[in-house]
Write an enzyme that holds these catalytic residues in place. Structure first.
Site, short mmCIF file in Angstrom:
data_model
loop_
_atom_site.label_atom_id
_atom_site.label_comp_id
_atom_site.label_asym_id
_atom_site.label_seq_id
_atom_site.Cartn_x
_atom_site.Cartn_y
_atom_site.Cartn_z
N LYS A 1 0.95 -1.25 -0.14
CA LYS A 1 -0.01 -0.01 0.13
C LYS A 1 0.88 1.19 0.01
CE LYS A 1 -3.76 2.10 2.55
NZ LYS A 1 -4.84 2.15 3.58
N GLU B 1 10.71 -4.40 4.55
CA GLU B 1 10.86 -5.83 4.14
C GLU B 1 10.48 -6.15 2.56
OE1 GLU B 1 9.13 -4.57 6.71
OE2 GLU B 1 9.04 -6.07 8.25
N GLY C 1 -5.05 -1.69 4.94
CA GLY C 1 -4.30 -2.92 4.47
C GLY C 1 -4.54 -4.50 4.67
N ARG C 2 -5.31 -4.63 5.89
CA ARG C 2 -5.70 -5.98 6.31
C ARG C 2 -6.83 -6.06 5.71
NH1 ARG C 2 -4.49 -2.55 10.34
NH2 ARG C 2 -6.25 -1.89 11.81
N GLU D 1 -4.46 -6.78 14.59
CA GLU D 1 -4.04 -5.48 14.26
C GLU D 1 -5.32 -4.44 14.61
OE1 GLU D 1 -2.13 -4.31 10.23
OE2 GLU D 1 -0.59 -4.96 11.55
N HIS E 1 -3.87 -33.30 18.11
CA HIS E 1 -2.79 -33.75 18.40
C HIS E 1 -1.47 -33.06 18.80
CE1 HIS E 1 -4.56 -37.62 16.92
NE2 HIS E 1 -5.05 -36.95 16.06
N LYS F 1 9.45 -0.60 14.18
CA LYS F 1 10.01 -0.16 12.94
C LYS F 1 11.08 0.75 13.13
CE LYS F 1 5.93 -1.12 10.13
NZ LYS F 1 4.95 -0.32 9.30
O1 F6P Z 1 2.46 -4.38 9.92
C1 F6P Z 1 2.13 -3.06 9.79
C2 F6P Z 1 1.58 -3.01 8.33
O2 F6P Z 1 1.43 -1.47 8.24
C3 F6P Z 1 0.04 -3.65 8.15
O3 F6P Z 1 -0.82 -2.85 8.56
C4 F6P Z 1 0.25 -3.96 6.42
O4 F6P Z 1 -0.76 -4.68 6.36
C5 F6P Z 1 1.64 -4.07 6.46
O5 F6P Z 1 2.41 -3.27 7.35
C6 F6P Z 1 2.28 -3.84 4.89
O6 F6P Z 1 2.28 -2.52 4.52
P1 F6P Z 1 2.20 -1.99 2.87
O7 F6P Z 1 1.08 -2.76 2.30
O8 F6P Z 1 2.10 -0.51 3.06
O9 F6P Z 1 3.63 -2.61 2.60
#
Ligand code: F6P
Length: 507
Positions: free
Chosen positions: A183, A189, A243-244, A329, A360, A473
Site C-alpha cells: 500500500k 521488508e 491494508g488488512r 491488528e 494432536h 520499525k
Molecule cells: O504491519 C504493519 C503494516 O502497516 C500492516 O498494517 C500492513 O498490512 C503491512 O504493514 C504492509 O504494509 P504495506 O502494504 O504498506 O507494505
C-alpha cells in the site's frame, strides 16, 4: 465497564442444562446466511443474555457507526480516512461512495489478469508483500487450491533472505512475473525483497525487463515510478482501503491471475452478500453482530483472553493467519477512539490450526487447561476430493470436539478418575460452509471482518489504525545500520549492545 450492563455468568445455566431444558436450542441459536450455517447454540448464553448484549450494542450506537462506515464517513479518525473496503465488492447500482471508480479500476485489473493468463508467457509468479499485502491473497489462493491454475505462485513476505532465495531457485527469469504489493511502497521488508528480485531479473535479462516483468499494486504512484515500474503495470487502490482489508482491491491480483476473473468476482459477490446481510438484518439475526457480541461476552464476562479458530479443512490453514491480522491488528489496543484507556479487556489473542492436526497438538489445553478458550469450528459439508470416508471422519472429529468442550465428562462418567474429568461449559461456534468455493469464502471472510468492526465499536476503539507496529520499525533502523556497517550503537541498552556483538562475530 461493559459487564456491569450484562447479567452475571452465574445467572446462566450450564450448557448441559441449557440443552436439556430446551430441545429447540439449535433452532433458536443457529442461522443460515449466504448458504452458511452458523450454530451459536454451544455458546454459554440464554436469550436474555443475548438481548442484553444487543441492547449494549445499540447503546454503543453500533447501528449508527455501521451506517457511517457504509456512507464513507471518516471513521478512521486518527488517520482521517473513510473505511470503505466494502466499496471494493459493491455492485454497480450500490449507493456506497466511490463505487464507479472502484469498478473502473477493477475492470482494468481483471482485464490485465485475463490477458496475462491468455498470453501464456509466464509460468511463475513471485508475489512480494507483507501483512495485509500478503496474507489475504495468499490465504485465498491456498483455500481455492482445488481449482486449476496455470501458475506456480510463490509468496515472499519475510525479509529473511532464505524465502526469496528458495523461490528464485525454482524460477526462470524469462518466464517469471513479479508482483510487488505494498500500500505504502515503503515497507522495508517488501522493498528489500523487491529490489533483490528486480536485480535477479535485470542481471539475467537486462534493465528493460522491469517494464515487462514487474507489476506494482500500491497507492503510492511516485514510489512505484521511482522504482522503474511502468505506470501501465501499476494497479492503484485508494487509501480508504485498509491494508488488512485490501484483498478485495488490486492487492487481490494474485487471486485473479491464479484462478481467473470469474473466480475473483465470485469471491467479491460472496463478501457483498455478507455486507448486504450485515447492513440490513436486524441485530438479533445478524451474523457479524452475533459473532461480535458473543465474543465480547466471552472476553469481558467469561474473561477469556484467547479465541481459537479451528478450520476442519486444511485448505483454510492460512485463514487463521489472515484473521489473526484482521482481528489483532484492528482491536489489539487499549487506548480508545476518544484517547482514554479502555477499562474493559479488548481484542483477544487469536490462534488456530486445522483439525484434526490441532487435536494432536494444543487441544489438550483447550479441553482441560486452566483458561476457558472459546473456539470457532469451521467445516465444509461437501469436500472437493473423492475420499468421502475421510471427509466423514474429519467432520465427525469436529463435532466430537465441540461436544466434549460443551458438555465435558463428570467424575462419575470418568469412573472416578479425576484426570479424566472435563469441566464442560467451554463455548464454541460451529460454522458449516456448503463447500469451499469462492462465494462462500468471500462471505466467511466478510463475516469475520464485520465481527471485528462490531467488537471495536463495543470497546470504543478505532479498529482501523495500527500505531502499535510503529515503535519496533523505528528502533530497527539504527540497529540495521549498525549491523550492515559493522558499527556499534551510540545509545542502547547493555543487552542489545552485547547481542549485537555476538551477531557481528559470526561463527
Ligand atoms: O504491519 C504493519 C503494516 O502497516 C500492516 O498494517 C500492513 O498490512 C503491512 O504493514 C504492509 O504494509 P504495506 O502494504 O504498506 O507494505
Amino acid at each position: 465497564m461493559l459487564h456491569t450492563h450484562l447479567p452475571p455468568l452465574s445467572s446462566v445455566p450450564s450448557l448441559r442444562d441449557l440443552f436439556a431444558q430446551n430441545p429447540k436450542r439449535f433452532d433458536e441459536f443457529s442461522h443460515n446466511v449466504c448458504g452458511i450455517v452458523f450454530d451459536f447454540s454451544k455458546q454459554r448464553v440464554t436469550q436474555k443474555t443475548l438481548t442484553a448484549l444487543l441492547d449494549l450494542a445499540r447503546a454503543q450506537q453500533l447501528e449508527e457507526w455501521r451506517a457511517s462506515m457504509f456512507a464513507g464517513d471518516i471513521i478512521n479518525t486518527s488517520e482521517k480516512r473513510a473505511v470503505l473496503h466494502v466499496a471494493c465488492r459493491a455492485s454497480e447500482n450500490s449507493a456506497i461512495p466511490h463505487v464507479a471508480e472502484v469498478l473502473m479500476a477493477k475492470k482494468r485489473l481483471l482485464d490485465f489478469a485475463e490477458k496475462t493468463r491468455a498470453n501464456g508467457s509466464f509460468k511463475d509468479i513471485l508475489c512480494i508483500g507483507i501483512g495485509g499485502s500478503d496474507l489475504g491473497p495468499r490465504m485465498v489462493v491456498k483455500a481455492l487450491s482445488h481449482l486449476k491454475t496455470p501458475y506456480n505462485l510463490h509468496f515472499i513476505s519475510n525479509v529473511d533472505g532464505s524465502v526469496l532465495h528458495g523461490a528464485l531457485q525454482k524460477c526462470d527469469p524469462k518466464t517469471t512475473l513479479i508482483l510487488i504489493a505494498s500500500k505504502t511502497f515503503t515497507t522495508v521488508e517488501t522493498m528489500m525483497n523487491a529490489r533483490a528480485a528486480a536485480s535477479w531479473l535485470t542481471h539475467a535479462l537486462g534493465e528493460d525487463a522491469i517494464k515487462k516483468h514487474c507489476v506494482a499494486l500500491s497507492t503510492n504512484e511516485k514510489a512505484v515510478t521511482d522504482f522503474g515500474i511502468d505506470p501501465a503495470q501499476m494497479f492503484p487502490f485508494a487509501d480508504w482501503v485498509g491494508g488488512r482489508y485490501s484483498l478485495w482491491s488490486s492487492i487481490g491480483l494474485p487471486i485473479a491471475l491464479a484462478y481467473g476473473a470469474d473466480i475473483f468476482e465470485e469471491l467479491l459477490s460472496g463478501a457483498r452478500a455478507m455486507d448486504d446481510h450485515f447492513r440490513a438484518s436486524p441485530l438479533d439475526q445478524n451474523i457479524p453482530v452475533l459473532m461480535g457480541v458473543l465474543g465480547v461476552w466471552n472476553r469481558n464476562v467469561l474473561n477469556c483472553p484467547t479465541h481459537v479458530i479451528l478450520p476442519y479443512d486444511d485448505r483454510l490453514s492460512l485463514f487463521v493467519k489472515h484473521i489473526q491480522q484482521v482481528d489483532m491488528e484492528s482491536n489489539g489496543k487499549i487506548v480508545r477512539r476518544d484517547g482514554t484507556v479502555a477499562d474493559d479487556k479488548t481484542g483477544p489473542q487469536i490462534f488456530g490450526e486445522p483439525g484434526t492436526d490441532s487435536q494432536h497438538s494444543f487441544m489438550q489445553l483447550i479441553h482441560q487447561g486452566s483458561d476457558i478458550i472459546p473456539v470457532d469450528f469451521i467445516g465444509c459439508r461437501t469436500p472437493d476430493h473423492p475420499f468421502d470416508d475421510q471427509h466423514a471422519e474429519l467432520l465427525a472429529n469436529m463435532l466430537a470436539q465441540s461436544r466434549a468442550l460443551a458438555f465435558g465428562q463428570t467424575l462419575s462418567e470418568a469412573q472416578g478418575d479425576p484426570a479424566r474429568v472435563f469441566s464442560g461449559d467451554r463455548p464454541s461456534t460451529t460454522i458449516l460452509l456448503p463447500r469451499l468455493n469462492a462465494h462462500a469464502l468471500g462471505a466467511l471472510i466478510a463475516a469475520y471482518e464485520h465481527k471485528v468492526f462490531v467488537q471495536g465499536i463495543l470497546w470504543g476503539l478505532n479498529s482501523f489504525d495500527q500505531p502499535g507496529v510503529e515503535l519496533g520499525k523505528i528502533l530497527a533502523k539504527p540497529i540495521s545500520q549498525a549491523l550492515q556497517n559493522n558499527l556499534s550503537l551510540a545509545e542502547t541498552d547493555s543487552s542489545t549492545e552485547n547481542l549485537l556483538k555476538v551477531i557481528t562475530t559470526r561463527p
